[in-house]
Design a protein around this motif. Structure first.
Motif, PDB file in Angstrom:
ATOM      1  N   GLY A  75       0.816  -1.261  -0.077  1.00  7.96           N
ATOM      2  CA  GLY A  75       0.033  -0.010   0.154  1.00  7.96           C
ATOM      3  C   GLY A  75       0.833   1.266  -0.195  1.00  7.96           C
ATOM      4  O   GLY A  75       0.651   2.189  -0.698  1.00  7.96           O
ATOM      5  N   LEU A  76       1.811   1.307   0.683  1.00 15.12           N
ATOM      6  CA  LEU A  76       2.894   2.420   0.884  1.00 15.12           C
ATOM      7  C   LEU A  76       3.530   2.725  -0.481  1.00 15.12           C
ATOM      8  O   LEU A  76       3.322   3.762  -0.943  1.00 15.12           O
ATOM      9  N   LEU A  77       4.067   1.753  -0.939  1.00 18.50           N
ATOM     10  CA  LEU A  77       4.686   1.847  -2.138  1.00 18.50           C
ATOM     11  C   LEU A  77       3.714   2.092  -3.449  1.00 18.50           C
ATOM     12  O   LEU A  77       4.024   2.868  -4.058  1.00 18.50           O
ATOM     13  N   ALA A  82       1.862   6.353  -7.036  1.00 19.82           N
ATOM     14  CA  ALA A  82       0.704   6.932  -7.732  1.00 19.82           C
ATOM     15  C   ALA A  82       1.064   8.512  -7.471  1.00 19.82           C
ATOM     16  O   ALA A  82       0.959   9.476  -8.253  1.00 19.82           O
ATOM     17  N   HIS A  83       1.501   8.871  -6.060  1.00 25.87           N
ATOM     18  CA  HIS A  83       1.321  10.408  -5.894  1.00 25.87           C
ATOM     19  C   HIS A  83       2.676  11.087  -6.930  1.00 25.87           C
ATOM     20  O   HIS A  83       2.795  12.181  -7.348  1.00 25.87           O
ATOM     21  N   MET A  84       3.701  10.161  -7.062  1.00 25.76           N
ATOM     22  CA  MET A  84       4.863  10.772  -7.801  1.00 25.76           C
ATOM     23  C   MET A  84       4.537  10.885  -9.263  1.00 25.76           C
ATOM     24  O   MET A  84       4.698  11.870  -9.997  1.00 25.76           O
ATOM     25  N   VAL A 130       9.510   3.038   6.633  1.00 22.29           N
ATOM     26  CA  VAL A 130       8.248   2.496   7.235  1.00 22.29           C
ATOM     27  C   VAL A 130       7.958   1.251   6.674  1.00 22.29           C
ATOM     28  O   VAL A 130       7.673   0.103   7.375  1.00 22.29           O
ATOM     29  N   GLY A 131       7.634   1.044   5.295  1.00 21.69           N
ATOM     30  CA  GLY A 131       7.405  -0.140   4.510  1.00 21.69           C
ATOM     31  C   GLY A 131       8.355  -1.137   4.670  1.00 21.69           C
ATOM     32  O   GLY A 131       8.068  -2.300   4.848  1.00 21.69           O
ATOM     33  N   VAL A 178       6.531   4.675 -11.203  1.00 20.35           N
ATOM     34  CA  VAL A 178       6.238   3.437 -11.847  1.00 20.35           C
ATOM     35  C   VAL A 178       6.935   2.251 -11.243  1.00 20.35           C
ATOM     36  O   VAL A 178       6.287   1.370 -10.821  1.00 20.35           O
ATOM     37  N   ILE A 179       8.259   2.538 -11.061  1.00 23.75           N
ATOM     38  CA  ILE A 179       9.004   1.567 -10.270  1.00 23.75           C
ATOM     39  C   ILE A 179       8.538   1.320  -8.940  1.00 23.75           C
ATOM     40  O   ILE A 179       8.436  -0.082  -8.578  1.00 23.75           O
ATOM     41  N   LEU A 180       8.274   2.191  -7.982  1.00 25.68           N
ATOM     42  CA  LEU A 180       7.626   1.891  -6.822  1.00 25.68           C
ATOM     43  C   LEU A 180       6.501   1.116  -6.907  1.00 25.68           C
ATOM     44  O   LEU A 180       6.405   0.115  -6.068  1.00 25.68           O
ATOM     45  N   ILE A 181       5.564   1.299  -7.732  1.00 30.15           N
ATOM     46  CA  ILE A 181       4.306   0.377  -7.825  1.00 30.15           C
ATOM     47  C   ILE A 181       4.896  -1.049  -8.327  1.00 30.15           C
ATOM     48  O   ILE A 181       4.088  -1.996  -7.835  1.00 30.15           O
TER      49      ILE A 181
END
Length: 202
Positions: A75-77, A82-84, A130-131, A178-181
Motif C-alpha cells: 500500500g505504501l509503495l 501514484a503520488h509521484m 516504514v514499509g 512506476v518503479i515503486l508500484i
C-alpha cells in the motif's frame, strides 16, 4: 529483497530530488560543478537519514501488524508511486514561478534552504523506510544506496537543468513512481505466493 530491487528503490527515491534539481539548475545562470556537488551531498545525506527514521518507526509497530505487513508495504509503495506519477503529470506553472522568484540568488543558496528542499523531497523516503521495516532487508544498505543515488541524481540534475529544462525532471519522477508500484506488486506477489505454497504443502 534482491539487490536489484534495492537499487531500483534507490533510483525511484532519487527521482523527485532529481526533478527538483533540474528545476533549480534551470533557474541558475551558470551552475558550477562544485555547487552541484554541494547540493547533491546535502540532498543525499538527508535522503539517507529519513528512511532510517521511517524504519525505526515501522519496527516499533511491526509486532502488531505481522499478519498483514506485506499489504502495508504494498500500500505504501503503491500510494507513493501514484503520488509521484500524478506530480509528474501536473503542469509546471507553479514550479516556473518559484524558479523565477529564486533566480537572483540561486548561486548563493544557503545550506538551510537546500536542506529544507532536501527534506521536502525526502518525505517519501521516510515512508519507504516504514514499509521496509516489515520486510527482510538491511536498512543500512538501503539507506546508503538511496543516499548515493540521490547525490548522483541531484548533481546531474543541476548540471543538466539549464539545458534540458523541468520537463525531463518530471518524466524521471513518473518513471520513479512506476518503479515503486512495480516493486510493491512484486513484494505482495512474493508473500502471497509463499503463503499459497505453505497452504499447499500442508
Amino acid at each position: 529483497m534482491s539487490p536489484l530491487s534495492i537499487v531500483l528503490i534507490g533510483f525511484a527515491m532519487s527521482t523527485d530530488a532529481f526533478a527538483a534539481a533540474v528545476g533549480k539548475g534551470a533557474a541558475m545562470r551558470k551552475p558550477r560543478l562544485l555547487d552541484a556537488l554541494r547540493a547533491g551531498l546535502i540532498f543525499g545525506v538527508i535522503e539517507a537519514i529519513t528512511p532510517i527514521i521511517g524504519w525505526l518507526l515501522g519496527r516499533a509497530a511491526s509486532q502488531y501488524v505481522q499478519a498483514f505487513d506485506h499489504w502495508i508495504a504494498f500500500g505504501l509503495l503503491g500510494v507513493l508511486g501514484a503520488h509521484m506519477i500524478i506530480a509528474g503529470l501536473k503542469p509546471d506553472d507553479e514550479t516556473e514561478a518559484d524558479s523565477a522568484t529564486d533566480e537572483a540568488g540561486e548561486q548563493h543558496k544557503s545550506f538551510w534552504t537546500l536542506a529544507a528542499t532536501g527534506f521536502a523531497t525526502s518525505i517519501d523516503a521516510m515512508a519507504i523506510g516504514v514499509g521496509l521495516a516489515f520486510l527482510d532487508v538491511h536498512i543500512g544498505v538501503v539507506a546508503l544506496v538511496i543516499g548515493l543515488c540521490t547525490m548522483t541524481m541531484v548533481t546531474i540534475g543541476i548540471m543538466l537543468g539549464r539545458a534540458l529544462g523541468a520537463l525531463v525532471g518530471k518524466r524521471a519522477e513518473i518513471i520513479g513512481g512506476v518503479i515503486l508500484i512495480v516493486i510493491g506488486c512484486a513484494i505482495l506477489y512474493e508473500h502471497l505466493h509463499a503463503a499459497a505454497e505453505v497452504v499447499g504443502a500442508a
